[in-house]
Scaffold this motif. Structure first.
Motif, PDB file in Angstrom:
ATOM      1  N   VAL A  40      -7.582  38.310 -77.540  1.00  0.00           N
ATOM      2  CA  VAL A  40      -8.665  37.565 -76.401  1.00  0.00           C
ATOM      3  C   VAL A  40      -9.819  38.213 -76.165  1.00  0.00           C
ATOM      4  N   ALA A  41      -9.812  39.501 -76.044  1.00  0.00           N
ATOM      5  CA  ALA A  41     -10.869  40.631 -75.939  1.00  0.00           C
ATOM      6  C   ALA A  41     -11.888  40.227 -76.961  1.00  0.00           C
ATOM      7  N   LEU A  42     -11.516  40.205 -78.005  1.00  0.00           N
ATOM      8  CA  LEU A  42     -12.150  40.194 -79.220  1.00  0.00           C
ATOM      9  C   LEU A  42     -12.914  38.688 -79.171  1.00  0.00           C
ATOM     10  N   LEU A  43     -12.248  37.516 -79.194  1.00  0.00           N
ATOM     11  CA  LEU A  43     -12.633  36.244 -78.928  1.00  0.00           C
ATOM     12  C   LEU A  43     -13.633  36.151 -77.695  1.00  0.00           C
ATOM     13  N   LEU A  44     -13.352  36.756 -76.672  1.00  0.00           N
ATOM     14  CA  LEU A  44     -14.468  36.901 -75.404  1.00  0.00           C
ATOM     15  C   LEU A  44     -15.856  37.276 -75.922  1.00  0.00           C
ATOM     16  N   TRP A  45     -15.473  38.485 -76.864  1.00  0.00           N
ATOM     17  CA  TRP A  45     -16.866  39.154 -77.004  1.00  0.00           C
ATOM     18  C   TRP A  45     -17.394  38.366 -78.147  1.00  0.00           C
ATOM     19  N   LEU A  46     -16.696  37.646 -79.083  1.00  0.00           N
ATOM     20  CA  LEU A  46     -17.585  36.823 -79.647  1.00  0.00           C
ATOM     21  C   LEU A  46     -18.239  35.635 -79.223  1.00  0.00           C
ATOM     22  N   GLY A  47     -17.677  35.263 -78.255  1.00  0.00           N
ATOM     23  CA  GLY A  47     -18.156  34.063 -77.262  1.00  0.00           C
ATOM     24  C   GLY A  47     -17.037  32.993 -76.801  1.00  0.00           C
ATOM     25  N   ASN A  48     -17.285  32.129 -75.916  1.00  0.00           N
ATOM     26  CA  ASN A  48     -16.236  31.509 -75.134  1.00  0.00           C
ATOM     27  C   ASN A  48     -15.916  30.169 -76.237  1.00  0.00           C
ATOM     28  N   VAL A  49     -16.722  29.761 -77.048  1.00  0.00           N
ATOM     29  CA  VAL A  49     -16.672  28.907 -77.961  1.00  0.00           C
ATOM     30  C   VAL A  49     -15.439  29.146 -78.973  1.00  0.00           C
ATOM     31  N   TYR A  50     -15.413  30.357 -79.201  1.00  0.00           N
ATOM     32  CA  TYR A  50     -14.492  30.994 -80.208  1.00  0.00           C
ATOM     33  C   TYR A  50     -12.975  31.050 -79.407  1.00  0.00           C
ATOM     34  N   LEU A  51     -12.928  31.412 -78.216  1.00  0.00           N
ATOM     35  CA  LEU A  51     -11.759  31.444 -77.384  1.00  0.00           C
ATOM     36  C   LEU A  51     -11.355  30.080 -77.124  1.00  0.00           C
ATOM     37  N   LEU A  52     -12.356  29.193 -76.751  1.00  0.00           N
ATOM     38  CA  LEU A  52     -11.710  27.816 -76.727  1.00  0.00           C
ATOM     39  C   LEU A  52     -11.203  27.269 -77.757  1.00  0.00           C
ATOM     40  N   ALA A  53     -11.796  27.356 -78.939  1.00  0.00           N
ATOM     41  CA  ALA A  53     -11.265  26.974 -80.184  1.00  0.00           C
ATOM     42  C   ALA A  53      -9.842  27.451 -80.439  1.00  0.00           C
ATOM     43  N   PHE A  54      -9.522  28.662 -80.270  1.00  0.00           N
ATOM     44  CA  PHE A  54      -8.327  29.292 -80.304  1.00  0.00           C
ATOM     45  C   PHE A  54      -7.409  28.678 -79.542  1.00  0.00           C
ATOM     46  N   VAL A  55      -7.685  28.434 -78.303  1.00  0.00           N
ATOM     47  CA  VAL A  55      -6.679  27.903 -77.275  1.00  0.00           C
ATOM     48  C   VAL A  55      -6.501  26.472 -77.768  1.00  0.00           C
ATOM     49  N   ILE A  56      -7.373  25.704 -78.042  1.00  0.00           N
ATOM     50  CA  ILE A  56      -6.991  24.226 -78.567  1.00  0.00           C
ATOM     51  C   ILE A  56      -6.094  24.407 -79.574  1.00  0.00           C
ATOM     52  N   LEU A  57      -6.527  25.023 -80.874  1.00  0.00           N
ATOM     53  CA  LEU A  57      -5.693  24.995 -81.962  1.00  0.00           C
ATOM     54  C   LEU A  57      -4.468  25.704 -81.805  1.00  0.00           C
ATOM     55  N   GLY A  58      -4.423  26.821 -80.911  1.00  0.00           N
ATOM     56  CA  GLY A  58      -3.252  27.550 -80.784  1.00  0.00           C
ATOM     57  C   GLY A  58      -2.221  26.748 -80.036  1.00  0.00           C
ATOM     58  N   ALA A  59      -2.667  26.030 -79.090  1.00  0.00           N
ATOM     59  CA  ALA A  59      -1.925  24.989 -78.242  1.00  0.00           C
ATOM     60  C   ALA A  59      -1.134  24.351 -78.994  1.00  0.00           C
ATOM     61  N   VAL A  60      -1.975  23.388 -79.953  1.00  0.00           N
ATOM     62  CA  VAL A  60      -1.447  22.439 -80.852  1.00  0.00           C
ATOM     63  C   VAL A  60      -0.464  22.947 -81.712  1.00  0.00           C
ATOM     64  N   LEU A  61      -0.801  23.801 -82.688  1.00  0.00           N
ATOM     65  CA  LEU A  61      -0.008  24.612 -83.396  1.00  0.00           C
ATOM     66  C   LEU A  61       1.236  25.153 -82.931  1.00  0.00           C
ATOM     67  N   GLY A  62       0.968  25.830 -81.571  1.00  0.00           N
ATOM     68  CA  GLY A  62       2.180  26.416 -81.058  1.00  0.00           C
ATOM     69  C   GLY A  62       3.337  25.070 -80.788  1.00  0.00           C
ATOM     70  N   ILE A  63       2.989  24.061 -80.382  1.00  0.00           N
ATOM     71  CA  ILE A  63       4.040  23.193 -80.277  1.00  0.00           C
ATOM     72  C   ILE A  63       5.046  23.105 -81.491  1.00  0.00           C
ATOM     73  N   TYR A  64       4.332  23.002 -82.681  1.00  0.00           N
ATOM     74  CA  TYR A  64       5.121  23.027 -83.884  1.00  0.00           C
ATOM     75  C   TYR A  64       5.905  24.399 -83.947  1.00  0.00           C
ATOM     76  N   LEU A  65       5.241  25.590 -84.270  1.00  0.00           N
ATOM     77  CA  LEU A  65       5.628  26.849 -84.537  1.00  0.00           C
ATOM     78  C   LEU A  65       6.920  27.032 -83.410  1.00  0.00           C
ATOM     79  N   CYS A  66       6.648  27.025 -82.285  1.00  0.00           N
ATOM     80  CA  CYS A  66       7.519  27.303 -81.207  1.00  0.00           C
ATOM     81  C   CYS A  66       8.890  26.485 -81.367  1.00  0.00           C
TER      82      CYS A  66
END
Length: 159
Positions: A40-66
């Protein structure tokens, strides 16, 4: 913690178990959240758009993988499944400035909301099942943390 048949060679279980952090003998959710801090620190350092992209993709992917990991072991939301904590913590820090204070406060608040599960988080935890249920209560805990962090930001000594 007993290993009910996890297989870290399966990509979705490796992610669901937070790259193994969820296999901690005590407090696996806390260790899963700790594993999220540098990401999260790395993604914040890169910019909020990267963190937001991770959140969206991570949440959708998480439904499957969990959900798939839970199905593999035959147990809904085993404590070792911590991808939901990783995504929840990431949500906690959206549009928050990158400082050690915000990372720490976000961590503490997120763990508090995730452990205590106040309403409506508790309702989501009890009523929604499968991969969506595993993810949803931590998404809600992340949103609650995000709200509190943004309310506290003007009072934090960031500098």
């Amino acid at each position: 913690m007993t290993n009910p048949g996890f297989n870290l060679r399966k990509w979705y279980q490796l992610l669901a178990l937070g790259f193994g952090s969820g296999l901690a003998a005590k407090a696996p959710g806390t260790f899963g959240t700790l594993a999220a801090v540098p990401l999260v620190a790395l993604l914040l350092w890169l910019g909020n758009v990267y963190l937001l992209a991770f959140v969206i993709l991570g949440a959708v992917l998480g439904i499957y993988l969990c959900g798939q990991t839970a199905a593999d072991i035959g147990e809904h939301d085993h404590k070792a499944i911590v991808w939901d904590e990783i995504v929840g913590y990431a949500i906690s820090l959206l549009w928050v400035p990158l400082h050690w204070q915000t990372l720490l406060l976000g961590f503490v608040l997120f763990r508090l909301f995730d452990i205590v599960k106040p309403w409506p988080i508790s309702v989501l935890d009890k009523k929604v099942h499968g991969g969506l249920g595993i993810m949803l209560d931590d998404v809600a805990a992340g949103l609650a943390t995000l709200l509190v962090l943004h309310l506290l930001l003007p009072y934090l000594p960031l500098g």
